[in-house]
Design a protein around this motif. Structure first.
Motif, short mmCIF file in Angstrom:
data_model
loop_
_atom_site.label_atom_id
_atom_site.label_comp_id
_atom_site.label_asym_id
_atom_site.label_seq_id
_atom_site.Cartn_x
_atom_site.Cartn_y
_atom_site.Cartn_z
N ASP A 19 -3.10 41.51 20.50
CA ASP A 19 -4.90 41.27 19.99
C ASP A 19 -4.91 41.61 18.23
OD1 ASP A 19 -4.15 44.10 19.97
OD2 ASP A 19 -5.84 44.62 21.26
N PHE A 20 -3.90 41.74 17.58
CA PHE A 20 -4.28 42.15 15.65
C PHE A 20 -4.51 40.99 15.05
CE2 PHE A 20 -3.20 43.76 11.49
CZ PHE A 20 -2.16 45.00 12.29
N ARG A 33 -24.23 49.92 18.42
CA ARG A 33 -23.69 50.79 19.13
C ARG A 33 -25.00 51.82 19.59
NH1 ARG A 33 -18.33 53.66 18.71
NH2 ARG A 33 -19.01 53.73 21.08
N THR B 427 -16.23 46.28 5.83
CA THR B 427 -15.89 46.99 4.86
C THR B 427 -16.15 48.61 5.05
OG1 THR B 427 -16.44 45.28 2.99
CG2 THR B 427 -15.69 47.97 2.23
N GLY B 428 -14.99 49.51 5.43
CA GLY B 428 -14.76 51.06 5.02
C GLY B 428 -14.05 51.34 6.27
N PRO B 429 -14.24 50.86 7.60
CA PRO B 429 -13.75 51.44 8.34
C PRO B 429 -12.02 52.28 8.23
CG PRO B 429 -14.25 50.01 9.50
CD PRO B 429 -14.12 49.42 7.71
N TYR B 433 -1.94 51.74 9.51
CA TYR B 433 -1.48 50.71 10.46
C TYR B 433 0.09 51.57 10.22
CZ TYR B 433 1.88 46.89 9.05
OH TYR B 433 2.63 45.98 9.37
N ARG B 465 0.69 48.70 14.12
CA ARG B 465 -0.13 48.67 14.80
C ARG B 465 -1.38 49.10 13.58
NH1 ARG B 465 -0.29 50.61 20.66
NH2 ARG B 465 -2.13 52.10 19.33
N ARG B 466 -2.28 49.60 14.55
CA ARG B 466 -3.64 50.11 13.43
C ARG B 466 -4.50 50.98 14.31
NH1 ARG B 466 -6.16 45.25 10.05
NH2 ARG B 466 -6.85 43.55 12.13
N PHE B 468 -7.59 53.03 14.73
CA PHE B 468 -8.68 53.07 13.71
C PHE B 468 -9.72 54.15 14.07
CE2 PHE B 468 -8.15 48.58 14.23
CZ PHE B 468 -9.29 48.22 12.46
N ASP B 470 -12.60 55.04 14.23
CA ASP B 470 -13.62 54.60 14.29
C ASP B 470 -13.72 54.57 15.59
OD1 ASP B 470 -16.16 53.90 15.45
OD2 ASP B 470 -17.50 53.31 13.60
N GLU B 471 -13.93 54.81 16.74
CA GLU B 471 -13.68 54.49 18.58
C GLU B 471 -14.75 53.10 18.65
OE1 GLU B 471 -17.30 57.49 20.38
OE2 GLU B 471 -14.84 57.82 20.37
N ALA B 472 -15.44 52.33 18.01
CA ALA B 472 -16.09 51.69 18.24
C ALA B 472 -15.29 50.78 17.94
CB ALA B 472 -17.18 51.37 17.20
N LEU B 473 -13.78 50.61 17.28
CA LEU B 473 -13.01 49.34 16.84
C LEU B 473 -11.23 49.45 17.77
CD1 LEU B 473 -13.97 49.60 13.17
CD2 LEU B 473 -14.82 47.86 14.99
N PRO B 474 -11.67 48.71 18.64
CA PRO B 474 -10.33 48.73 19.25
C PRO B 474 -8.71 48.99 18.45
CG PRO B 474 -10.68 46.50 18.91
CD PRO B 474 -12.02 47.55 18.31
N ASP B 475 -8.02 49.38 18.95
CA ASP B 475 -6.93 50.47 18.79
C ASP B 475 -6.21 48.27 18.47
OD1 ASP B 475 -7.08 52.58 17.76
OD2 ASP B 475 -6.73 53.62 19.08
N GLN B 476 -5.68 47.68 17.60
CA GLN B 476 -5.14 46.81 17.25
C GLN B 476 -3.41 46.05 17.73
OE1 GLN B 476 -6.40 44.12 15.09
NE2 GLN B 476 -8.72 43.29 16.70
N ARG B 477 -2.91 45.77 18.36
CA ARG B 477 -0.94 45.82 18.58
C ARG B 477 -0.72 43.82 17.96
NH1 ARG B 477 1.31 44.22 22.50
NH2 ARG B 477 3.10 45.07 22.44
#
Lengths: 319, 531
Positions: A19-20, A33, B427-429, B433, B465-466, B468, B470-477
């Motif tokens: 989901d990257f 939020r 911009t900013g989070p 990586y 992987r990344r 974040f 900010d917990e509002a942004l999901p970690d991604q892979r």
């Protein structure tokens, strides 16, 4: 051997994908939020009394050193404000926890799913993008209906201005349509719709809630929260039908309350109608919520009590 | 000089050798032993040249009558060091002669030779120069043993005569003086190494002969000619079926006098192993604890033989048509052990203790650490999606297993960095990586001395992987297989240490937002150790 190869191939394929996605992040960034829209209320401090009490002023008999009833009013209203924001945003929480079901260049769709909270209904969330503008809709349809059967219970817009959820946006909850479609919405049954307009791209930020009642049961109620640098907060709302001073008429009031993180604050009560239409009452309180200064524009003999210098500087919220 | 029939001449030689053996004890012996795995440009590193030199040095000290102070052992030294050591020994020999001592100078070299010169690393020592140097040396007898490719060219140079085994002309006078040259291969042949023997065929059989297998006379002493004839026969036999073809050692001499030289005295150490005359006939192999054959013995009927093994425990093997006879014997210092047939047991061929049963063609492996950088060709991709990142990793390589000069590698690498997201509407989070790469590669090398350029293919599984802040942004892979090419150069500064510089380029299919074909490159360095 062939089974092993097939298993190996399946394992390899399962190890691919993910989901990257930068676009996913931009779509999610368009959704507000709680911390973006909720009012940051003044912290309660030890020894403070009266704060949060449900006590509307029936008369302005205020003594210096006593707990400020206006401050309590503001806190109560602020909590109600935040509860309304929470109720609205809770509808979007599930979206953040799941990757989109469908990804298109400028469109994301989550669902459709069977809605376990509303039996007989399917639900989906659709977001579209055009340049910096995002639109989103939480849509329902009766299970089994075709594509034309989707209708939006919640809709929103967001104009991004870079930054983390920085921009101008709005949300609209169409309660009346929900009732027409047979979707239970008991928590907001008294409303026809609920609207939120906000801007978070520059200080002071601004969030406005507008409650439109069903069948004109009460006037449209607007609550506006603003926040400036250093966490200075402001809440503005109308208080109709208050008996502020002795006389034959009730007063409609506009209350603007400002506070700083240390608990100090100031309230300005403008009389919009009633016995003393046009009058203005000002009150300041300290970190313990005790009144330190009052000013009554209609009082000829004692227009002020206390020291005006005890009132905090809220000039960052002016303009 | 009349030419006698070969057998007659050989008999005359043996008689002369027997006579000269009596003088062996009065001979002051000097030894220069050199081994060099490296041969400079256009040569592949050897594996056992230094090991051969070590074995020969130890053997000469233990059995060859060479005092430690009169011996020089050079390992991976260059031509200048070789000549300097030779000059020092010559000076010592001149001093000994001035005192009235007879002297012998033994020069042994194991390593590369090409284009008429010994290759000592990146330096050269011409055959003519070495031969002239030895011819002019003051020692009464000078013996050169060259275990190197095409070394037979040296026996064809001016001033020496080449002779096949046993075809030796003799001047028939005592107290021989002059120069003798033994080479491991003919002028147009390569000298071959064996993993099973952990050495070259020629040096192994020469050493085995000097330990006793070459003592055909049974007098407990191995002469130069015995050793050579033994090494010749066994080297030709062992290499006859090799892919490089049979290897023929050569022998030449320029002796003013006559007489053979005793190279080793099998009783000198007082120990060793005695194989009684009653022991069955056949070829016996003596295997050290490392699984290497250190000596062989061709036992004839009713003849007692002695093998001058160094103290230690050995497995003894005798091969029969349908099975092995295997036993263990312990050789102690100063007390010769006796091999009793009753202590040998039958064993199937699968229990052959000789090392090298896995592959005889010399596979070897390395283990190493790598560092490098990975970056995508597309600028927006490397700025905001898959970032350029430094990597550290580990890698194992298997050389020469599937095919000579082919290298199969397995590698894993990790990279990570902090970054700030910069997108058109976001911009900013801050985030971290991370990239994980697991790959396998197959490359082909072109060895040129100490360096070996290579080119090949690689398949990697990448996980990006990344996470974040900010917990509002999901970690991604994202994970995907990625084919690619790899090229580079491997440098072998030390025998077991390799330094590699390499570049990789890969293709990556990205299919989350849209189907996109991406490419990235990697530059890296690798330090590997060959156990």
């Amino acid at each position: 051997m062939r089974n092993v190869m097939v298993a190996g191939l399946c394992l390899a394929l399962a190890a691919c994908g993910g989901d990257f996605s930068n676009d996913d992040l931009e779509f999610l960034n368009a959704l507000p939020r709680r911390e973006d829209l909720a009012a940051k209320l003044p912290a309660k401090s030890a020894g403070r009394s009266g704060g949060g009490q449900v006590t509307r002023p029936s008369a302005l008999v205020v003594r210096l050193g006593e707990p400020s009833k206006l401050m309590g009013d503001t806190e109560e209203t602020g909590r109600a404000f935040n509860a309304s924001v929470d109720a609205l945003l809770s509808l979007l929480e599930d979206i953040r926890s799941q990757p989109p079901t469908t990804r298109e260049p400028d469109r994301r769709v989550w669902g459709p799913y069977r809605d376990p909270r509303h039996a007989g209904h399917d639900v989906r969330f659709v977001m579209t993008r055009a340049a910096l503008n995002f639109d989103y809709r939480l849509e329902y349809r009766k299970t089994g209906a075709d594509e034309a059967g989707w209708w939006a219970f919640l809709s929103g817009t967001f104009e991004a201005d870079a930054g983390i959820r920085k921009g101008v946006g709005s949300l609209h909850l169409d309660v009346e349509r929900a009732q027409q479609e047979g979707l239970p919405a008991n928590d907001v049954a008294a409303l026809r719709r609920l609207d939120i307009h906000y801007q978070t791209k520059a200080l002071p930020t601004r969030v406005e809630l507008a409650f439109t009642p069903r069948d004109g049961a009460f006037p449209v109620a607007r609550y506006t929260y603003r926040e400036a640098q250093d966490s200075l907060g402001e809440m503005q709302f109308l208080m109709p039908g208050q008996d502020l001073v002795p006389g034959g008429l009730l007063e409609d009031l506009s209350l603007t309350t400002r506070w700083s993180p240390d608990g100090r604050g100031m309230a300005v009560l403008d009389v919009l109608s009633g016995d003393i239409r046009g009058a203005k009452y000002t009150e300041c309180w300290d970190g313990q919520g005790r009144v330190t200064f009052t000013a009554r524009s209609w009082d000829f003999f004692n227009p002020t009590e206390g020291e005006r210098a005890t009132c905090p500087d809220f000039s960052a919220l002016d303009g | 000089m009349s030419r006698l029939p070969c057998l007659t001449r050989a008999l005359a030689l043996v008689l002369a050798l027997a006579a000269s053996a009596a003088d062996a004890d009065t001979l002051r012996r000097f030894a220069l032993v050199a081994g060099n795995d490296q041969g400079g440009a256009d040569t592949r590193p050897l594996r056992f040249a230094r090991d051969d030199a070590r074995k020969m040095h130890a053997l000469l000290l233990r059995l060859g009558g060479v005092a430690p102070v009169d011996a020089k052992l050079l390992l991976n030294e260059d031509a200048r060091d070789f000549l300097a050591a030779l000059a020092e020994l010559e000076q010592r020999a001149r001093a000994a002669r001035a005192r009235g001592e007879r002297t012998a100078l033994f020069v042994y070299y194991s390593g590369h030779a090409k284009d008429g010169a010994l290759r000592l690393g990146d330096t050269r020592l011409g055959f003519d120069d070495l031969k002239r140097r030895l011819a002019e040396a003051s020692s009464d007898i000078r013996i050169a043993v060259l275990d190197s490719c095409r070394s037979g060219a040296m026996t064809r140079t001016k001033g020496a005569r080449r002779a096949p085994a046993f075809d030796i002309e003799s001047g028939a006078s005592r107290d021989a003086r002059g120069l003798v040259i033994l080479t491991s291969s003919a002028a147009d042949e390569d000298s071959q190494e064996s993993d099973a023997l952990a050495g070259s065929y020629f040096s192994h059989h020469l050493a085995s002969g000097l330990l006793g297998d070459a003592d055909r006379s049974g007098d407990g002493r191995v002469t130069l000619f015995e050793a050579y004839s033994h090494a010749y026969a066994r080297t030709v036999a062992d290499t006859a079926a090799s892919s490089a073809g049979p290897q023929h050692p050569t022998f030449s001499y320029d002796l003013a006098g006559n007489g053979d030289l005793v190279l080793t005295d099998l009783r000198a150490s007082g120990g060793g192993l005695i194989v009684p005359g009653a022991a069955p006939v056949g070829t016996y192999y003596f295997v050290d604890p490392g699984g290497l054959v250190v000596a062989e013995l061709d036992k004839a009927a009713d003849v007692e033989r002695r093998v001058a093994l160094a103290p230690g425990t050995y497995r003894v093997k005798r091969r029969l048509p349908d099975r092995l006879r295997i036993g263990e014997v312990e050789v102690r210092r100063g007390h010769p052990a006796v091999l009793h047939e009753a202590r040998l047991q039958d064993a199937p061929f699968s229990d052959d203790p000789v090392k090298g049963g896995l592959r005889a063609d010399g596979a070897w492996w390395t283990l190493g650490l790598a560092g490098g950088v990975q970056s995508y060709f597309d600028a927006p991709t490397r700025d905001s999606l898959f970032l350029s990142v430094g990597m550290v990793g580990a890698e194992a390589q298997l050389h020469d297993y599937f095919r000579r000069d082919w290298v199969w590698g397995l590698d894993v690498a990790l990279g990570s960095r902090r970054a700030v997201l910069m997108l058109p509407t976001l911009t900013g989070p801050g985030y971290r990586y991370a990239m994980t790469s697991v790959g396998t590669s197959l490359t082909s090398e072109w060895p040129m001395g100490r360096v070996a350029p290579f080119l090949g293919a690689r398949m990697a599984w990448l996980l990006m992987r990344r996470d974040f802040e900010d917990e509002a942004l999901p970690d991604q892979r994202f994970a995907m297989f990625s084919p690619g090419l790899v090229a580079g150069i491997r440098w072998n500064p030390l025998s077991r240490l390799h330094l590699t510089a390499r570049a990789r380029t890969h293709y990556l299919l990205y299919n989350v937002d849209a189907q996109r074909s991406l490419g990235f490159w990697e530059l890296g360095a690798l330090v590997t150790y060959q156990p």
